[in-house]
Design a protein around this motif. Structure first.
Motif, PDB file in Angstrom:
ATOM      1  N   TYR A 198       0.871  -1.178   0.000  1.00 23.86           N
ATOM      2  CA  TYR A 198       0.000   0.000   0.000  1.00 23.86           C
ATOM      3  C   TYR A 198       0.908   1.229   0.000  1.00 23.86           C
ATOM      4  N   CYS A 199       0.662   2.139  -0.925  1.00 19.94           N
ATOM      5  CA  CYS A 199       1.530   3.306  -1.043  1.00 19.94           C
ATOM      6  C   CYS A 199       0.703   4.511  -1.479  1.00 19.94           C
ATOM      7  N   ASP A 200       1.372   5.651  -1.658  1.00 18.11           N
ATOM      8  CA  ASP A 200       0.682   6.862  -2.100  1.00 18.11           C
ATOM      9  C   ASP A 200      -0.230   6.606  -3.295  1.00 18.11           C
ATOM     10  N   TYR A 201       0.196   5.730  -4.189  1.00 20.77           N
ATOM     11  CA  TYR A 201      -0.462   5.549  -5.477  1.00 20.77           C
ATOM     12  C   TYR A 201      -1.575   4.503  -5.457  1.00 20.77           C
ATOM     13  N   GLY A 202      -1.668   3.719  -4.379  1.00 22.06           N
ATOM     14  CA  GLY A 202      -2.719   2.721  -4.318  1.00 22.06           C
ATOM     15  C   GLY A 202      -2.242   1.393  -3.775  1.00 22.06           C
ATOM     16  N   HIS A 203      -2.926   0.350  -4.206  1.00 28.20           N
ATOM     17  CA  HIS A 203      -2.740  -1.021  -3.725  1.00 28.20           C
ATOM     18  C   HIS A 203      -2.082  -1.851  -4.818  1.00 28.20           C
ATOM     19  N   LEU A 204      -1.022  -2.621  -4.457  1.00 31.29           N
ATOM     20  CA  LEU A 204      -0.295  -3.420  -5.440  1.00 31.29           C
ATOM     21  C   LEU A 204       0.023  -4.785  -4.843  1.00 31.29           C
ATOM     22  N   PRO A 205      -0.681  -5.850  -5.253  1.00 26.23           N
ATOM     23  CA  PRO A 205      -0.342  -7.189  -4.777  1.00 26.23           C
ATOM     24  C   PRO A 205       1.035  -7.610  -5.283  1.00 26.23           C
ATOM     25  N   PHE A 206       1.718  -8.485  -4.529  1.00 29.37           N
ATOM     26  CA  PHE A 206       3.008  -9.003  -4.987  1.00 29.37           C
ATOM     27  C   PHE A 206       3.148 -10.464  -4.606  1.00 29.37           C
ATOM     28  N   VAL A 207       4.000 -11.175  -5.369  1.00 30.03           N
ATOM     29  CA  VAL A 207       4.262 -12.595  -5.143  1.00 30.03           C
ATOM     30  C   VAL A 207       5.765 -12.827  -5.299  1.00 30.03           C
ATOM     31  N   THR A 208       6.185 -14.053  -5.016  1.00 28.93           N
ATOM     32  CA  THR A 208       7.588 -14.429  -5.181  1.00 28.93           C
ATOM     33  C   THR A 208       8.047 -14.148  -6.610  1.00 28.93           C
ATOM     34  N   GLY A 209       9.229 -13.575  -6.728  1.00 33.08           N
ATOM     35  CA  GLY A 209       9.799 -13.277  -8.033  1.00 33.08           C
ATOM     36  C   GLY A 209       9.472 -11.898  -8.559  1.00 33.08           C
ATOM     37  N   ASP A 210       8.746 -11.090  -7.794  1.00 37.85           N
ATOM     38  CA  ASP A 210       8.400  -9.736  -8.233  1.00 37.85           C
ATOM     39  C   ASP A 210       9.521  -8.749  -7.936  1.00 37.85           C
ATOM     40  N   TYR A 211       9.753  -7.861  -8.890  1.00 35.49           N
ATOM     41  CA  TYR A 211      10.482  -6.618  -8.648  1.00 35.49           C
ATOM     42  C   TYR A 211       9.445  -5.516  -8.457  1.00 35.49           C
ATOM     43  N   ILE A 212       9.699  -4.608  -7.517  1.00 32.35           N
ATOM     44  CA  ILE A 212       8.872  -3.409  -7.356  1.00 32.35           C
ATOM     45  C   ILE A 212       9.810  -2.209  -7.273  1.00 32.35           C
ATOM     46  N   VAL A 213       9.669  -1.266  -8.189  1.00 32.42           N
ATOM     47  CA  VAL A 213      10.452  -0.040  -8.177  1.00 32.42           C
ATOM     48  C   VAL A 213       9.644   1.043  -7.474  1.00 32.42           C
ATOM     49  N   LEU A 214      10.226   1.637  -6.431  1.00 28.89           N
ATOM     50  CA  LEU A 214       9.566   2.694  -5.669  1.00 28.89           C
ATOM     51  C   LEU A 214      10.330   3.996  -5.853  1.00 28.89           C
ATOM     52  N   PRO A 215       9.717   5.028  -6.460  1.00 29.97           N
ATOM     53  CA  PRO A 215      10.399   6.313  -6.565  1.00 29.97           C
ATOM     54  C   PRO A 215      10.748   6.877  -5.188  1.00 29.97           C
ATOM     55  N   ARG A 216      11.815   7.649  -5.156  1.00 33.68           N
ATOM     56  CA  ARG A 216      12.263   8.273  -3.914  1.00 33.68           C
ATOM     57  C   ARG A 216      11.100   8.966  -3.192  1.00 33.68           C
ATOM     58  N   SER A 217      11.036   8.766  -1.891  1.00 38.40           N
ATOM     59  CA  SER A 217      10.073   9.397  -0.975  1.00 38.40           C
ATOM     60  C   SER A 217       8.640   8.885  -1.126  1.00 38.40           C
ATOM     61  N   THR A 218       8.436   7.783  -1.824  1.00 34.36           N
ATOM     62  CA  THR A 218       7.120   7.144  -1.819  1.00 34.36           C
ATOM     63  C   THR A 218       6.807   6.633  -0.410  1.00 34.36           C
ATOM     64  N   MET A 219       5.621   6.943   0.102  1.00 35.50           N
ATOM     65  CA  MET A 219       5.177   6.371   1.381  1.00 35.50           C
ATOM     66  C   MET A 219       4.619   4.979   1.111  1.00 35.50           C
ATOM     67  N   TRP A 220       4.994   3.997   1.953  1.00 31.93           N
ATOM     68  CA  TRP A 220       4.496   2.645   1.714  1.00 31.93           C
ATOM     69  C   TRP A 220       4.550   1.790   2.979  1.00 31.93           C
TER      70      TRP A 220
END
Length: 384
Positions: free
Chosen positions: A123-145
């Motif tokens: 959960y971050c500024d931009y919304g909800h993002l499910p994740f599973v094994t093998g995922d990459y997630i790029v978070l821009p600087r200063s994203t709240m999560w």
């Protein structure tokens, strides 16, 4: 005046192959000496003995391996264990299970998460993002999560201290090669995100210059109802990566670049067919990549260029010495009938020297430098 960056005078001396990584002279081992991480000038040497056939190793410069499976976790990603670092990038590992009761914000740089094990939702500024094994997630600087797990999570965190984490340039193969950016998923302001709106007190722990500050709100600051723009977290799974391949030529690691930061790159090794041309190398070539430190995190599978390496282990090859496949792996790959690799691994290549985190000595596999040693010198395989 010439604008050439390097002295360039390709020459051939003695017994050599006309094509790098193919049709090696009988009874030889190839070693690449290169600049700029496989993009600069290079020379290929042909040796009678394996270039890693050392008898002993002394001094601080040596290949290292660390078993990260015994590292513990913490309640916050800022409790993650520092694995390797320099001024441009930090590599940490974090284990967590449950529901974070606070938000975090990294003001020191973009963050790349790699989910080694587990599943859940971010959960971050931009919304909800499910994740599973093998995922990459790029978070821009200063994203709240924050995250909520559905199964315990082990993740790597790569912090880009300067600049931005971005997709690589793909040159002549075009922008849809390796992965189409249409595969990238962004957070959604969906029912799950709206369900976490509340008027309770929430804390945001902000990391700046590796020091934590806490900001407290009388409501949940993840309360966006919409957004538009071209800056957002993105998710990519390793199963969506389609590697570049050549049946006649063993491609260098740079062909498998997934993300680019400032003075470092992240590559991903995924299953691919072995080269089928009789003259082509089928294993990583011995090389001196003397402008980069090379780190590989072994995620899943059978790691064909390494012996006795399991998931959750990393190897670190500082620049300054020759490295390549283990002797057993070298011999096995020329004898095996497997049609393809069966491995997933994440590689960090850094332009500047790395240092190990304070807890790494306790999880180091100290005999790793000696693992190339064999009772008898490794013989070059006969060409088919």
């Amino acid at each position: 005046m010439s604008s050439a960056k390097y002295i360039a005078f390709p020459k051939v001396e003695g017994l050599a192959s006309r094509q790098a990584h193919a049709d090696l002279p009988e009874g030889t081992f190839e070693r690449e000496l290169g600049k700029e991480g496989f993009f600069g000038p290079a020379t290929h040497m042909y040796h009678r003995h394996a270039p890693t056939g050392w008898r002993r190793w002394e001094g601080p410069l040596r290949p290292r391996a660390y078993d990260l499976t015994s590292l513990q976790g913490g309640n916050s990603p800022w409790d993650a264990k520092l694995v390797l670092h320099n001024a441009a990038v930090k590599m940490r590992q974090w284990r967590f299970s449950g529901k974070m009761d606070h938000l975090v914000r990294n003001a020191d740089g973009d963050e790349l998460l790699f989910i080694h094990q587990g599943a859940g939702a971010l959960y971050c500024d931009y919304g909800h993002l499910p994740f599973v094994t093998g995922d990459y997630i790029v978070l821009p600087r200063s994203t709240m999560w924050r995250i909520e797990t559905t199964s315990p999570v082990t993740m790597l965190l790569f912090e880009c201290s300067n600049g931005t984490i971005r997709s690589p340039e793909r040159g002549s193969v075009g922008r849809h090669a390796v992965y189409d950016e249409a595969m990238l998923e962004t957070p959604r302001i969906d029912d799950a995100f709206k369900a976490q709106y509340d008027e309770q007190e929430w804390s945001v722990v902000v990391k700046r210059r590796d020091l934590a500050s806490t900001v407290t709100y009388p409501f949940n600051p993840l309360d966006a109802v919409g957004w538009h723009g071209d800056l957002a977290p993105v998710r990519l799974n390793v199963a969506d990566i389609r590697p570049l391949m050549s049946h006649r030529y063993h491609l260098p690691p740079s062909a498998h670049t997934t993300w680019v930061g400032s003075r470092f790159v992240i590559c991903t090794f995924v299953p691919r067919p072995f080269e089928t041309d009789p003259g082509a190398l089928k294993v990583p070539f011995f090389h001196n990549n003397d402008d980069y430190d090379e780190v590989i995190f072994y995620h899943e599978g059978d790691f064909f260029s390494r012996d006795n390496i399991k998931p959750g282990v990393i190897t670190w090859h500082p620049c300054g010495f020759t490295h390549g496949p283990h002797p057993k792996a070298l011999q096995r790959m020329y004898e095996a009938a497997k049609p393809a690799t069966d491995e997933y691994a994440v590689m960090l290549d850094t332009r500047d020297a790395l240092d190990a985190g304070p807890e790494m000595d306790g999880v180091e596999m100290h005999a790793y430098a000696e693992s190339w040693m064999t009772p008898e010198p490794v013989k070059a395989p006969k060409r088919q």
